[in-house]
Motif scaffolding. Sequence first.
Motif, PDB file in Angstrom:
ATOM      1  N   ALA A   1       0.835  -1.205   0.000  1.00 16.04           N
ATOM      2  CA  ALA A   1       0.000   0.000   0.000  1.00 16.04           C
ATOM      3  C   ALA A   1       0.868   1.253   0.000  1.00 16.04           C
ATOM      4  O   ALA A   1       0.407   2.331  -0.374  1.00 16.04           O
ATOM      5  CB  ALA A   1      -0.924   0.004   1.214  1.00 16.04           C
ATOM      6  N   ASP A   2       2.140   1.103   0.405  1.00 19.83           N
ATOM      7  CA  ASP A   2       3.039   2.249   0.490  1.00 19.83           C
ATOM      8  C   ASP A   2       4.134   2.243  -0.566  1.00 19.83           C
ATOM      9  O   ASP A   2       4.697   3.291  -0.884  1.00 19.83           O
ATOM     10  CB  ASP A   2       3.699   2.301   1.866  1.00 19.83           C
ATOM     11  CG  ASP A   2       2.703   2.521   2.983  1.00 19.83           C
ATOM     12  OD1 ASP A   2       1.715   3.240   2.760  1.00 19.83           O
ATOM     13  OD2 ASP A   2       2.911   1.971   4.074  1.00 19.83           O
ATOM     14  N   GLU A   3       4.478   1.062  -1.061  1.00 19.89           N
ATOM     15  CA  GLU A   3       5.606   0.980  -1.981  1.00 19.89           C
ATOM     16  C   GLU A   3       5.480  -0.232  -2.883  1.00 19.89           C
ATOM     17  O   GLU A   3       5.145  -1.319  -2.432  1.00 19.89           O
ATOM     18  CB  GLU A   3       6.908   0.865  -1.187  1.00 19.89           C
ATOM     19  CG  GLU A   3       8.141   0.686  -2.023  1.00 19.89           C
ATOM     20  CD  GLU A   3       9.399   0.567  -1.184  1.00 19.89           C
ATOM     21  OE1 GLU A   3      10.059  -0.472  -1.264  1.00 19.89           O
ATOM     22  OE2 GLU A   3       9.700   1.521  -0.444  1.00 19.89           O
ATOM     23  N   VAL A   4       5.765  -0.027  -4.153  1.00 19.36           N
ATOM     24  CA  VAL A   4       5.888  -1.122  -5.109  1.00 19.36           C
ATOM     25  C   VAL A   4       7.235  -0.924  -5.789  1.00 19.36           C
ATOM     26  O   VAL A   4       7.477   0.112  -6.408  1.00 19.36           O
ATOM     27  CB  VAL A   4       4.751  -1.107  -6.158  1.00 19.36           C
ATOM     28  CG1 VAL A   4       4.986  -2.177  -7.207  1.00 19.36           C
ATOM     29  CG2 VAL A   4       3.401  -1.286  -5.492  1.00 19.36           C
ATOM     30  N   GLU A   5       8.097  -1.908  -5.650  1.00 17.48           N
ATOM     31  CA  GLU A   5       9.396  -1.834  -6.309  1.00 17.48           C
ATOM     32  C   GLU A   5       9.395  -2.774  -7.497  1.00 17.48           C
ATOM     33  O   GLU A   5       9.063  -3.952  -7.376  1.00 17.48           O
ATOM     34  CB  GLU A   5      10.527  -2.228  -5.359  1.00 17.48           C
ATOM     35  CG  GLU A   5      11.886  -2.130  -6.009  1.00 17.48           C
ATOM     36  CD  GLU A   5      13.042  -2.463  -5.080  1.00 17.48           C
ATOM     37  OE1 GLU A   5      14.184  -2.433  -5.567  1.00 17.48           O
ATOM     38  OE2 GLU A   5      12.803  -2.729  -3.896  1.00 17.48           O
ATOM     39  N   ILE A   6       9.733  -2.245  -8.651  1.00 16.35           N
ATOM     40  CA  ILE A   6       9.834  -3.029  -9.875  1.00 16.35           C
ATOM     41  C   ILE A   6      11.312  -3.151 -10.215  1.00 16.35           C
ATOM     42  O   ILE A   6      12.018  -2.146 -10.298  1.00 16.35           O
ATOM     43  CB  ILE A   6       9.075  -2.363 -11.033  1.00 16.35           C
ATOM     44  CG1 ILE A   6       7.586  -2.250 -10.694  1.00 16.35           C
ATOM     45  CG2 ILE A   6       9.283  -3.151 -12.331  1.00 16.35           C
ATOM     46  CD1 ILE A   6       6.798  -1.418 -11.682  1.00 16.35           C
ATOM     47  N   VAL A   7      11.759  -4.374 -10.387  1.00 19.82           N
ATOM     48  CA  VAL A   7      13.150  -4.641 -10.753  1.00 19.82           C
ATOM     49  C   VAL A   7      13.194  -4.924 -12.244  1.00 19.82           C
ATOM     50  O   VAL A   7      12.425  -5.737 -12.752  1.00 19.82           O
ATOM     51  CB  VAL A   7      13.703  -5.850  -9.970  1.00 19.82           C
ATOM     52  CG1 VAL A   7      15.123  -6.172 -10.415  1.00 19.82           C
ATOM     53  CG2 VAL A   7      13.647  -5.595  -8.481  1.00 19.82           C
ATOM     54  N   LEU A   8      14.070  -4.233 -12.941  1.00 18.55           N
ATOM     55  CA  LEU A   8      14.359  -4.516 -14.347  1.00 18.55           C
ATOM     56  C   LEU A   8      15.761  -5.096 -14.388  1.00 18.55           C
ATOM     57  O   LEU A   8      16.692  -4.489 -13.865  1.00 18.55           O
ATOM     58  CB  LEU A   8      14.317  -3.245 -15.190  1.00 18.55           C
ATOM     59  CG  LEU A   8      12.964  -2.572 -15.312  1.00 18.55           C
ATOM     60  CD1 LEU A   8      13.097  -1.261 -16.062  1.00 18.55           C
ATOM     61  CD2 LEU A   8      12.006  -3.484 -16.033  1.00 18.55           C
TER      62      LEU A   8
END
Length: 90
Positions: free
Chosen positions: A69-76
């Motif tokens: 709800a506070d953070e979404v980290e997307i790794v490329l």
Amino acid sequence: MYQEEKTFLMRFTLEASFPDDYEGDVDNLVWLQEWEARIKPELMKLIFESLRRHPSWKSRIRNRGASPADEVEIVLARDYGEPQPFNILT
């Protein structure tokens, strides 16, 4: 294996304004519920649809303990040790 990393941050700040006579939480945070239920999932879908157009990059979500709800980290990630897919457009 040697690995390099760069962080890029895109931050969304959600704001909701109310009239002066607003008592607080009267709306049960409907504006925030709309973000969580409709807008954020749609954004995530569009982001991953766009990233899939670049097959040499692999994308995934990484959770480092923060609430989604506070953070979404997307790794490329791009692996230069593997053969790269053929793309006629490049």
